[in-house]
Design an enzyme around this catalytic site. Structure first.
Site, mmCIF file in Angstrom:
data_model
loop_
_atom_site.group_PDB
_atom_site.id
_atom_site.type_symbol
_atom_site.label_atom_id
_atom_site.label_comp_id
_atom_site.label_asym_id
_atom_site.label_seq_id
_atom_site.Cartn_x
_atom_site.Cartn_y
_atom_site.Cartn_z
ATOM 1 N N HIS A 222 -11.842 12.369 1.560
ATOM 2 C CA HIS A 222 -11.953 10.989 2.032
ATOM 3 C C HIS A 222 -11.850 10.876 3.542
ATOM 4 C CE1 HIS A 222 -11.594 6.669 1.902
ATOM 5 N NE2 HIS A 222 -10.365 6.669 2.377
ATOM 6 N N GLN B 168 -7.750 14.594 3.970
ATOM 7 C CA GLN B 168 -7.148 13.777 2.925
ATOM 8 C C GLN B 168 -8.046 13.695 1.696
ATOM 9 O OE1 GLN B 168 -6.369 9.250 3.334
ATOM 10 N NE2 GLN B 168 -4.407 10.300 3.243
ATOM 11 N N LEU C 268 -15.511 5.562 -3.670
ATOM 12 C CA LEU C 268 -14.097 5.196 -3.515
ATOM 13 C C LEU C 268 -13.687 3.998 -4.366
ATOM 14 C CD1 LEU C 268 -11.424 5.434 -1.785
ATOM 15 C CD2 LEU C 268 -12.467 3.797 -0.231
ATOM 16 N N GLU D 278 -6.996 2.127 -2.933
ATOM 17 C CA GLU D 278 -5.577 2.197 -3.267
ATOM 18 C C GLU D 278 -5.013 0.787 -3.481
ATOM 19 O OE1 GLU D 278 -3.565 4.967 -0.696
ATOM 20 O OE2 GLU D 278 -1.824 3.663 -0.599
ATOM 21 N N ARG E 246 -0.766 9.493 -0.269
ATOM 22 C CA ARG E 246 -1.973 9.980 -0.946
ATOM 23 C C ARG E 246 -1.930 11.468 -1.270
ATOM 24 N NH1 ARG E 246 -6.534 6.486 2.381
ATOM 25 N NH2 ARG E 246 -6.068 4.530 1.317
ATOM 26 N N HIS F 156 -8.494 11.487 -1.323
ATOM 27 C CA HIS F 156 -8.084 10.181 -1.835
ATOM 28 C C HIS F 156 -7.890 10.312 -3.341
ATOM 29 C CE1 HIS F 156 -7.969 5.948 -2.807
ATOM 30 N NE2 HIS F 156 -7.960 5.647 -1.521
ATOM 31 N N PHE G 119 0.850 -1.190 0.000
ATOM 32 C CA PHE G 119 0.000 0.000 0.000
ATOM 33 C C PHE G 119 0.885 1.239 0.000
ATOM 34 C CE2 PHE G 119 -4.490 1.167 0.781
ATOM 35 C CZ PHE G 119 -5.110 0.010 0.348
ATOM 36 N N ARG H 23 -2.587 10.839 6.290
ATOM 37 C CA ARG H 23 -2.691 9.454 6.743
ATOM 38 C C ARG H 23 -2.239 8.486 5.657
ATOM 39 N NH1 ARG H 23 -6.329 5.545 5.937
ATOM 40 N NH2 ARG H 23 -8.090 6.779 5.199
#
Lengths: 591, 231
Positions: free
Chosen positions: A356, A243, A255, A258, A289, A245, A121, A401
């Protein structure tokens, strides 16, 4: 008079039944305390259900890994704004809490040797930021949040946790000494308001992405905990950090995990160029991100976007082959077909950076205790009050994050908060501290205003104006004039929100009333966001200012605190010292 | 587009009534839920549940032109010009499109929807092969929206005694899990003329499931296991 409302007494009160609330509730119910869990929606409808890609834990099932590396990645990902003691605490407990989830029955995907499947990730590396990615994200296909939320709910069924479903908490009850004694809450089905009187109260009310026009967040994510805390005099921390995304479905906001890029997917501009190679030569599409969202926005701004309006980029994954897509990413295939008319087995998915996650929130320490400045102590514990999950700012995410750290945050701090509540409650006497005379005043005043208004602003108009303002004035890239004007506009919206009315006068499941009450919370959240963003004169993590493009550790390596009263700001130091290891000193952040 | 929607507010209405609405769809209205939200902007008293708007939370199940489904993943383009919306059938109506799901969840809770394994857990994860884990596919994805159970005539007749397709799908989800040790008790609990055997394979559940799950197949597997252990 507070006593005219029915009062229900408990040892512990949990507000919110997503991942963190359910994890805390489990700890409390297993300790045989009298616990109530209040939730606006049936627990498995909570927004944790929509998390897709995984939960971080250095199990080292596929690549070498350890909590020190995870901790380094999280500190770096936070752009050094994260509190290093809390980050160490989270990373050290990650294996324990994820293994517990497995023991509870969570259906993780498996490797051939029977261990939990892990995928790479963004921002998760081996060996302190080397160019080797760590496979750290423990996944249940691309439905990890669903699998986790249902598992936690199931364990609460087993523990006979007492739920109050479709109850909306209205306001916090605090006495003259600042101790929190519960909440006032509205039962949607009957319209009745009650007092929930508790020895300790935990907020797990989730995020507030609905302050933006385009968001991956559910309708219920209206910042209720933030609004209640702010109205009770508790500051909100680091609210400027939202954030975006990188991969929300263009036009729909839904969404796309990722995990698609973790499995080998990548982004293309209109020239078919894999542009992330230019912005993050090592990590490419698996950079943090904030970095990927800025790169995408830059591509679009410079005319390299796709589609007739050149307003999105493409996420390509057909090269992964149908087997990987069907096995590891079946949920996003469903979403792409439904919301983008694209079957990713053949076609790329049109995507755009979309709001997000809120890194900021109610300030807490790593035991879940809410902290606020008092008598010269920047972090005095607010007695009786806990906050965990997205509504809290521990702060493990700092200014940005990492993907999969949110689900981890939920279970680590849900558990830690629950454990601390059990200790605190056991140390207290048998009886609940008396409620103050004005316990229900705030909630009653809000309800009375709404019930008394027969004309005025429509709730939908005001909340739409709020979302449009935040979208236009506080986005991926932020500009000084936009921010200053944005503050004025949010103030105008706040004035309008005080004049709303609803036509629906019913007592029974009055959703218009619920939405009007939610609007108050959206307004507090948006105000704290834009005021904090306007004041922070630097770029760090998710806050990127055109007029201050660099990070300024000399002046801005500090947490923002926003107070509703006076709409004012204060600041407090970042915890640069971890619990047991050496600090990670701030350095230039590249991927 | 024309919408005919079931309206009932026990606070003021003697009985339910169908109410008509007109809406000119905009290009941004992709799903039925988008249309409902805009109708609510016209008439804020229209009550329905909604949350994730992407088909994973299970809030906005309703009866759409006679068929149960989720409003958030029902495309407007796939609907006719006249849409009739009713609450899920067979459950008490709280208000408008909102039903009382107590009975539905009671049945779900009755199958002990949690992993039972009383051995002391190992230090790390319990092992499970990919093939064993694959047995849970098509089961664990249930979102508890109740589209299936409220489309099932057997559940309409005996909602207090028949577990219903959603609950039985979850019963099999735990039976099929190699980590669960309570298969015998679970089968004992279901070996009952009502709890399991009211299923007459009408298959409405399969037809309406918005997640394309197959409760009938799961029920068949439970029955098969009962037969196998009897011989």
């Amino acid at each position: 008079m507070s006593m005219s409302l029915p009062v229900r007494k408990f040892d512990a009160l949990v507000v919110g039944a997503g991942g963190s609330g359910l994890r805390a509730a489990l700890e409390l119910a297993r300790a045989n305390l009298k616990v109530a869990v209040l939730t606006k929606v049936f627990p498995t409808r909570s927004h944790t259900v929509a998390a897709q890609g995984g939960i971080a834990a250095p199990l080292a099932n596929s690549t070498e890994d350890n909590w020190h590396w995870h901790m380094y990645d999280t500190v770096k990902g936070s752009d050094y704004l994260g509190d290093q003691d809390a980050i160490e605490y989270m990373c050290r407990r990650a294996v324990e809490v994820v293994v517990e989830l497995e023991h509870m029955g969570m259906p993780f995907d498996r490797l051939d040797n029977g261990k939990i499947y892990q995928r790479p990730f963004g921002g998760h590396t081996q060996d302190y930021g080397s160019n080797k990615m760590a496979m750290r994200s423990c996944a249940a296909a691309d439905r990890t949040g669903h699998a986790m939320l249902h598992t936690l709910y199931q364990q609460n069924v087993r523990a006979s946790t007492q739920f109050f479903v479709e109850w909306m908490a209205l306001d916090l009850i605090r006495d003259a000494e600042g101790q929190v004694l519960g909440v006032t809450a509205l039962e949607m089905e009957t319209g009745e308001v009650s007092v929930f009187h508790a020895k300790a109260t935990l907020f797990a009310t989730g995020g507030a992405g609905r302050i933006y026009w385009a968001t991956t967040n559910a309708f219920i994510n209206t910042g209720d905990g933030l609004g209640m805390a702010a109205r009770a005099g508790i500051p909100l921390e680091d609210m400027e950090f939202w954030q975006f995304h990188p991969t929300g479905v263009a036009g729909a906001g839904v969404l796309i995990t990722e995990g698609v890029r973790g499995e080998g997917g990548y982004l293309l501009n209109k020239d078919g160029e894999r542009f992330m190679e230019r912005y993050a030569p090592n990590a490419k599409d698996l950079a943090s991100r904030d970095v990927v969202s800025r790169a995408m926005t830059t591509e679009i701004k410079e005319g390299r976007g796709c589609g007739p309006d050149a307003d999105h980029v493409m996420l390509k994954l057909d090269h992964l082959g149908p087997e990987v897509i069907m096995q590891r990413l079946p949920g996003i295939r469903e979403i792409a077909i439904k919301f983008a008319n694209a079957d990713p087995i053949k076609d790329p998915i049109p995507v755009v950076p979309t709001v997000h996650y809120q890194m900021g929130g109610i300030p807490t320490n790593y035991l879940g205790q809410v902290v606020a400045p008092r008598n010269g102590n920047p972090e005095a514990v607010v007695p009786g009050f806990f906050a965990v999950g997205e509504c809290a700012c521990v702060s493990v995410h700092g200014a940005n994050r990492l993907g999969t750290n949110s689900l981890l945050d939920l279970v680590v701090f849900g558990k830690a908060g629950g454990e601390q509540m059990v200790k605190d409650i056991r140390a207290m006497g048998e009886s609940n501290k008396a409620l103050p005379k004005d316990a229900t005043e705030r909630a009653r005043a809000r309800l009375a205003r709404l019930d008394g208004a027969h004309s005025g602003e429509r709730v939908a108009d005001v909340s739409n104006a709020l979302r449009r303002t935040m979208q236009a004035h506080c986005g991926v890239f932020r500009f000084p004039d936009d921010l200053a004007k944005g503050v004025e506009k949010v103030q105008e919206v706040a004035a309008r929100a005080a004049k709303t009315f609803i036509a629906d006068r019913s007592k029974v499941f009055n959703t218009a009333r619920v939405e009007a009450l939610e609007l108050d919370n959206l307004v507090e959240t948006a105000m704290s966001t834009i005021v904090s963003a306007e004041a922070r004169k630097e770029s760090r993590g998710a806050q990127s200012r055109a007029d201050f493009p660099g990070r300024d550790d000399k002046n801005w390596l500090k947490h923002t605190l926003w107070y509703k009263e006076g709409n004012r700001l204060a600041y407090k130091p970042v915890h640069l010292k971890p619990v047991s290891v050496e600090s990670f000193e701030p350095k230039v952040r590249t991927y | 587009m024309r919408f005919t929607i079931y309206r009932y507010d026990p606070d003021k209405d003697q009985r339910p009534a169908m109410k008509d609405y007109e809406l000119a769809p905009e290009t941004t209205d992709r799903m039925l839920l988008d249309a409902l939200i805009r109708l609510k902007e016209q008439d804020d008293s229209l009550a329905f549940r909604r949350s994730c708007r992407e088909g994973v939370c299970g809030s906005d199940a309703m009866n759409i032109n006679g068929r149960n489904g989720l409003a958030c993943i029902t495309k407007i383009a796939d609907l006719p010009q006249h849409v009739t919306l009713r609450p899920l059938p067979g459950l008490p109506v709280v208000r408008d499109l909102i039903v009382d799901m107590t009975q539905f969840f009671k049945q779900y809770h009755s199958i002990k929807p949690y992993l039972i394994n009383d051995e002391p857990p190992p230090e790390r994860e319990r092992l499970q092969s990919p093939e064993e884990r694959d047995e849970l596919n098509g089961l664990y994805e249930c979102i508890l929206c109740a589209c299936c159970s409220t489309a099932c005539p057997s559940f309409w007749w005996n909602p207090d005694k028949f577990v219903g397709p959603a609950g039985l799908l979850q019963a099999y989800r735990f039976i099929a899990d190699t980590r669960d040790q309570a298969t015998r008790e679970r089968l004992d609990d279901l070996e009952d003329p009502y709890r399991l055997f009211r299923c007459h394979t009408i298959m409405n559940c399969v037809d309406v499931c918005p997640k394309n799950l197959n409760p009938t197949r799961a029920i068949g597997k439970i029955k098969e296991m009962m037969v196998r252990r009897a011989v």
